[in-house]
Every structure is written in C-alpha cells, then in structure tokens.
Design an enzyme around this catalytic site. Sequence first.
Site, PDB file in Angstrom:
ATOM      1  N   GLU A 121       4.197   6.018   6.165  1.00 20.38           N
ATOM      2  CA  GLU A 121       4.881   5.812   7.457  1.00 20.38           C
ATOM      3  C   GLU A 121       6.023   6.797   7.648  1.00 20.38           C
ATOM      4  OE1 GLU A 121       4.384   3.804   4.864  1.00 20.38           O
ATOM      5  OE2 GLU A 121       5.363   1.909   5.281  1.00 20.38           O
ATOM      6  N   CYS A 150       5.538  14.030  -8.007  1.00 18.62           N
ATOM      7  CA  CYS A 150       5.074  13.203  -9.122  1.00 18.62           C
ATOM      8  C   CYS A 150       5.015  14.009 -10.404  1.00 18.62           C
ATOM      9  CB  CYS A 150       3.699  12.632  -8.820  1.00 18.62           C
ATOM     10  SG  CYS A 150       2.452  13.908  -8.711  1.00 18.62           S
ATOM     11  N   SER A 178       3.716   4.732  -5.695  1.00 17.34           N
ATOM     12  CA  SER A 178       4.528   4.251  -6.817  1.00 17.34           C
ATOM     13  C   SER A 178       3.713   3.296  -7.696  1.00 17.34           C
ATOM     14  CB  SER A 178       5.765   3.546  -6.276  1.00 17.34           C
ATOM     15  OG  SER A 178       5.360   2.476  -5.454  1.00 17.34           O
ATOM     16  N   LYS A 188      -4.894   6.191   5.592  1.00 18.93           N
ATOM     17  CA  LYS A 188      -3.619   5.566   5.974  1.00 18.93           C
ATOM     18  C   LYS A 188      -2.499   6.330   5.279  1.00 18.93           C
ATOM     19  CE  LYS A 188      -0.604   3.110   4.713  1.00 18.93           C
ATOM     20  NZ  LYS A 188       0.680   3.670   5.161  1.00 18.93           N
TER      21      LYS A 188
HETATM   22  P1  NAD Z   1       4.877   3.990  -2.112  1.00 23.01           P
HETATM   23  O1  NAD Z   1       4.203   3.301  -3.226  1.00 23.01           O
HETATM   24  O2  NAD Z   1       6.104   3.392  -1.542  1.00 23.01           O
HETATM   25  O3  NAD Z   1       3.868   4.160  -0.868  1.00 23.01           O
HETATM   26  C1  NAD Z   1       2.578   4.698  -1.031  1.00 23.01           C
HETATM   27  C2  NAD Z   1       1.656   4.119   0.039  1.00 23.01           C
HETATM   28  O4  NAD Z   1       1.595   2.696  -0.146  1.00 23.01           O
HETATM   29  C3  NAD Z   1       2.148   4.355   1.460  1.00 23.01           C
HETATM   30  O5  NAD Z   1       1.049   4.683   2.277  1.00 23.01           O
HETATM   31  C4  NAD Z   1       2.755   3.014   1.846  1.00 23.01           C
HETATM   32  O6  NAD Z   1       2.641   2.750   3.220  1.00 23.01           O
HETATM   33  C5  NAD Z   1       1.958   2.021   1.042  1.00 23.01           C
HETATM   34  N1  NAD Z   1       2.732   0.828   0.669  1.00 23.01           N
HETATM   35  C6  NAD Z   1       4.066   0.772   0.425  1.00 23.01           C
HETATM   36  N2  NAD Z   1       4.431  -0.484   0.108  1.00 23.01           N
HETATM   37  C7  NAD Z   1       3.306  -1.230   0.138  1.00 23.01           C
HETATM   38  C8  NAD Z   1       3.037  -2.618  -0.112  1.00 23.01           C
HETATM   39  N3  NAD Z   1       3.997  -3.472  -0.460  1.00 23.01           N
HETATM   40  N4  NAD Z   1       1.766  -3.039   0.001  1.00 23.01           N
HETATM   41  C9  NAD Z   1       0.791  -2.188   0.343  1.00 23.01           C
HETATM   42  N5  NAD Z   1       0.994  -0.877   0.602  1.00 23.01           N
HETATM   43  C10 NAD Z   1       2.228  -0.396   0.495  1.00 23.01           C
HETATM   44  O7  NAD Z   1       5.139   5.499  -2.602  1.00 23.01           O
HETATM   45  P2  NAD Z   1       5.978   6.627  -1.877  1.00 23.01           P
HETATM   46  O8  NAD Z   1       7.422   6.311  -1.982  1.00 23.01           O
HETATM   47  O9  NAD Z   1       5.404   6.928  -0.533  1.00 23.01           O
HETATM   48  O10 NAD Z   1       5.629   7.873  -2.804  1.00 23.01           O
HETATM   49  C11 NAD Z   1       6.327   8.195  -3.979  1.00 23.01           C
HETATM   50  C12 NAD Z   1       5.615   7.664  -5.212  1.00 23.01           C
HETATM   51  O11 NAD Z   1       4.306   8.217  -5.291  1.00 23.01           O
HETATM   52  C13 NAD Z   1       6.308   8.071  -6.506  1.00 23.01           C
HETATM   53  O12 NAD Z   1       6.310   6.980  -7.371  1.00 23.01           O
HETATM   54  C14 NAD Z   1       5.435   9.201  -7.030  1.00 23.01           C
HETATM   55  O13 NAD Z   1       5.500   9.390  -8.420  1.00 23.01           O
HETATM   56  C15 NAD Z   1       4.090   8.731  -6.615  1.00 23.01           C
HETATM   57  N6  NAD Z   1       3.146   9.836  -6.567  1.00 23.01           N
HETATM   58  C16 NAD Z   1       2.233   9.915  -7.578  1.00 23.01           C
HETATM   59  C17 NAD Z   1       1.336  10.973  -7.608  1.00 23.01           C
HETATM   60  C18 NAD Z   1       0.339  11.080  -8.718  1.00 23.01           C
HETATM   61  O14 NAD Z   1      -0.475  11.989  -8.691  1.00 23.01           O
HETATM   62  N7  NAD Z   1       0.344  10.204  -9.702  1.00 23.01           N
HETATM   63  C19 NAD Z   1       1.364  11.946  -6.595  1.00 23.01           C
HETATM   64  C20 NAD Z   1       2.302  11.818  -5.578  1.00 23.01           C
HETATM   65  C21 NAD Z   1       3.192  10.757  -5.578  1.00 23.01           C
END
Ligand code: NAD
Length: 500
Positions: free
Chosen positions: A180, A285, A230, A177
């Site tokens: 979006e 990240c 996140s 998944k």
């Molecule tokens: P996000 O948490 O908003 O979304 C990540 C995934 O979770 C997406 O597929 C999204 O559809 C889903 N999601 C979002 N809200 C949700 C909810 N309420 N319930 C269930 N699923 C949900 O993150 P983002 O904005 O797409 O990505 C950026 C974040 O990812 C930053 O915080 C970054 O630091 C982190 N990141 C971390 C690493 C790492 O290796 N630690 C790598 C890349 C990105």
Amino acid sequence: MSTPTRITHHVAGRTWDGPVGRTSPVFNPATGQETGALDLATADEVGQVVATAKEAWASGWGSSSLSKRTQVLFRFRELLNERKEDIAALITAEHGKVLSDALGEVTRGLEVVEFACGIPHLLKGGFTENASTKVDVYSIRQSLGVVAVISPFNFPAMVPLWFVPVAIACGNTVVLKPSEKDPSATVAIADLWREAGLPDGVMNVVHGDKEAVDALLTHPDVKAVSFVGSTPIARYVYETGTANGKRVQALGGAKNHMLVLPDADLDLAADAAVNAGFGSAGERCMAISALLAVEPIADDLIEKIKDRVGKLVTGDGTRGTDMGPLVTQQHRDKVASYLDAGVEAGAELVVDGREADFDADGDGFFLAPTLFDKVSPEMSVYQDEIFGPVLSVLRVQSYDEGLELINSNPYGNGTAIFTNDGGAARRFQNEVEVGMVGINVPIPVPMAYYSFGGWKNSLFGDSHAHGMEGVNFFTRGKVVTSRWLDPSHGGLNLGFPQNT
Ligand code: NAD
C-alpha cells in the site's frame, strides 16, 4: 498543497472504475507530502478480480502456445526497457530511494523478464522411449491457473517482477497485490503488459491491506501464492495459504551479517559495509546490518567506515544524493528509536544519523547513516530487523565465534565474508546456514537464472524465487505412460505393409 491523486486497481487491462471505499494515504517520503489516495479492495472486489483472472486462464492463456507467450514477453521486455526511467521516477516518488537505486531495481526485474523469454526451453519435459516394450514415458509441466503475488514496499518493481513474468510465461494468470505504501510503479508496469499484447485478465493488480490478502489466501480459485515481506506476515501467509490447500512460497525478513577476517582488504570491506549497510537507506532484505569484525581489525575498520559515511549526502533521491529518506514517518521514527535503545543498552554511537543536514525541501522522513560499535548479541539493535540505515559492529575474537553468531541467528537470508584466504572462504560457504553467500562482495544480488531466497525464518515453504525453482513453483508436473500399437500388431489397418 495539491489534492492527493486517486490510485486504483488495474484489472483486465483497464483502470478499475468501481466506487471508492476505504483508502490508504501514499506519501512522497522526501517531502512528507501526501500525494496519493489508494483504493483498498474489499473481499468481494478481490473475488471479482480472481474471477476475471480465472476466466482469462480458462478461455485461452492456460492453453496458449509457447510462441504466443514469448512474443508477448519479448515485447514486454522492450517496453520495460524503454520506460525504465519513468518507472524509476515513480519508485523514487513513493519509496524515496535515490533514482540510480530505483533504476537498478528495474534493471534487475528486466533480467527476470529476459529469463522468462526462454520459457520454451525451460518447460521442456523428458522422454523415455521403450520404458517397457512399445511403452513410452514422458513428462510435461502444466500451468496452475490463477496465482497471487503479494509484495513488500521496499522493491515495488523488482519483487513483483521476480514472480509475474515467470508465472505468466508458465501459462498462469496473475492477481498482484502490491504494498500500500508505493503502489504506482506496479500499476504502470501492469499497463505495459497490456501494451505488450497480453490478453485482458492475464495480469491484474488489486490494492489492499489484510482484508485483500486474506481474501486471496482463502479463495478456492487461487492455486498458488508468492509472498515477500516481514517474517511474521510471511509465516501467517504460509500457514493460512497452505491450510487453504494452496502451494505457498513466503520469503520473510532478514538480519544479514558480514564477517571480516583479519587478513581481509579493509578498504574493500569498508566500501562494502557502507554500500550494503546504507544503500537504499538500509531498506533491503539483503542489507548488511551486523558487521562482525574479527580482532584486531575493528578499530581500523570502523575508522574507514566512519570516514566514508562522513562523505555521504542524505536527501531527496531526485537530486543526485547518496541516500534517500525512510518510507514513512512512522517507520523513520521506529528506526530512530533504536538509536536510543542501543545507547541505553551500552553500545557506542559512533555516527548519529539524527545529527546530519539533509539535502531536501519540506518535511521528509530522513535519518542519515548511523554506526554503532561495541554491540553485543543480547541488544535489540542486534536482535531485531531494524530495516533502516543502522549498522552495528560486533567485535569477535575468531572466525568460529563469528560463524556461531550467524548460525544461531533465527534469520538466514544473506551473508558475506571478507578475507584473502581462499580456504577460509570455502569453509565459510560450506558451514554457514544462510541461503545466499557473498565472498568479498557486499551482498549477493539476485541473478535471474539462479533462484533467490533464504533459509530459516527468511523463507516459509521450499521454493525460492525465479530461476528453475520459480518455473517449478508455477507449474505442475505430469508423467504420461503411453502405448501405441503399431499397424503390424494387428487390429489397425493404415495401409502399412505387415511385418516391417
Ligand atoms: P510487510 O510484511 O509489512 O508487508 C508485505 C505485504 O504484506 C504487503 O503487501 C502488505 O500489504 C501485506 N500485509 C501487511 N500486513 C499484513 C497482515 N497483517 N495480513 C496480511 N497481509 C499483510 O513488509 P514490508 O514492510 O512491506 O516489507 C519489508 C519486509 O520485507 C522486511 O522484513 C524485508 O526483510 C522483507 N523482504 C524480504 C525479502 C526476501 O527476499 N526475503 C525481499 C524484500 C523484502
């Protein structure tokens, strides 16, 4: 304005032909145009995709030979390499990062595929002959079944490739998944798996939001979840997934510090700060967002950074610019709001990213590199993961003061030290409470054959991505104790002479 294209699920090697329900808009961040309408799966649709993946595992992939798996992986590697420019173009069109960055992320993903091509070696077990008299003991690693991968927007190709090739190589079937916000690269890559000869149903992409994620987290046939995103969502995914009996690795957000000691090569440090602070518009990240300058070097270092930032061109990532837009207008505005917050809190705005000219047409989501000086730890620009092109300089008086700041930060993803003192660097690698450490390199990039992941609020669970931790995450260990009576032992007569 052209009509947005429908983007939908890719299941069992085919484009999904179910009805359109809820959709989510996909934008080209460089122009501000809505280019796609993404299908969001219902819980019921997710259930159908999981059933497809389960059937593919049970009917063959789970017991497929290692030579069959490696044939597919090698073919997939060649196809991905051939089409990497096309995939990079899709990433730039929906994420906004410049083409060279997009190509870089596909290349990093390719390295994980190459790692997974070695799966016959990686899955070898141990064997002990005569643990007891005529008793042998050996270990094997077996696949789990259906695994889910839930990925973030910032690396739409690389992050899924951290997990999917390893999961498939280990004999699992996958439901991915993606975010979006920029889903098209994952659909294109899913089609390459089909072209590589992967049996239908082994690799599936289902799009969606919280409803789809919750359906995966609670589905009894999903055995493991690899999540990246996140910190609040990572924590939620970990807690919900494990409460539903799954193994979960949930990589979260970051606030990465770069510590520059007074003896460092300041040109090298300034290059690194610009590269790691503003590359991919800070939407990494592993981006450096807090620069700890150990006095008396702060003035010199800031001058060098400012000089370099002045030469960066922000604009449409297809035009050879240095930095692209933020992913959405909403995210751009949120990042920009930190500029006001920083000034109000008393930080000095050395470079204001709102004042730049942008090399682009249309109404893109641009914010140029921004540099703050005299930031202090209680300010929101320091406390929050901004995830944009905003670099904050904190002036500290000693190595110890810098280390204390890093170690008391709730995140622990990546960090870097710049120094010419090997002893100081060695002390830092030992004392710092962070999962990935750079020494005179801006940010440690993921290496496929090592595992990638942070500490503290940057990881929920205990397995990092790819490398041996990835192989272990996607398999279960089994230990077999066996005794075979030899023919001389009586009872069996296979034609062996007695007492030999
Ligand atoms: P996000 O948490 O908003 O979304 C990540 C995934 O979770 C997406 O597929 C999204 O559809 C889903 N999601 C979002 N809200 C949700 C909810 N309420 N319930 C269930 N699923 C949900 O993150 P983002 O904005 O797409 O990505 C950026 C974040 O990812 C930053 O915080 C970054 O630091 C982190 N990141 C971390 C690493 C790492 O290796 N630690 C790598 C890349 C990105």
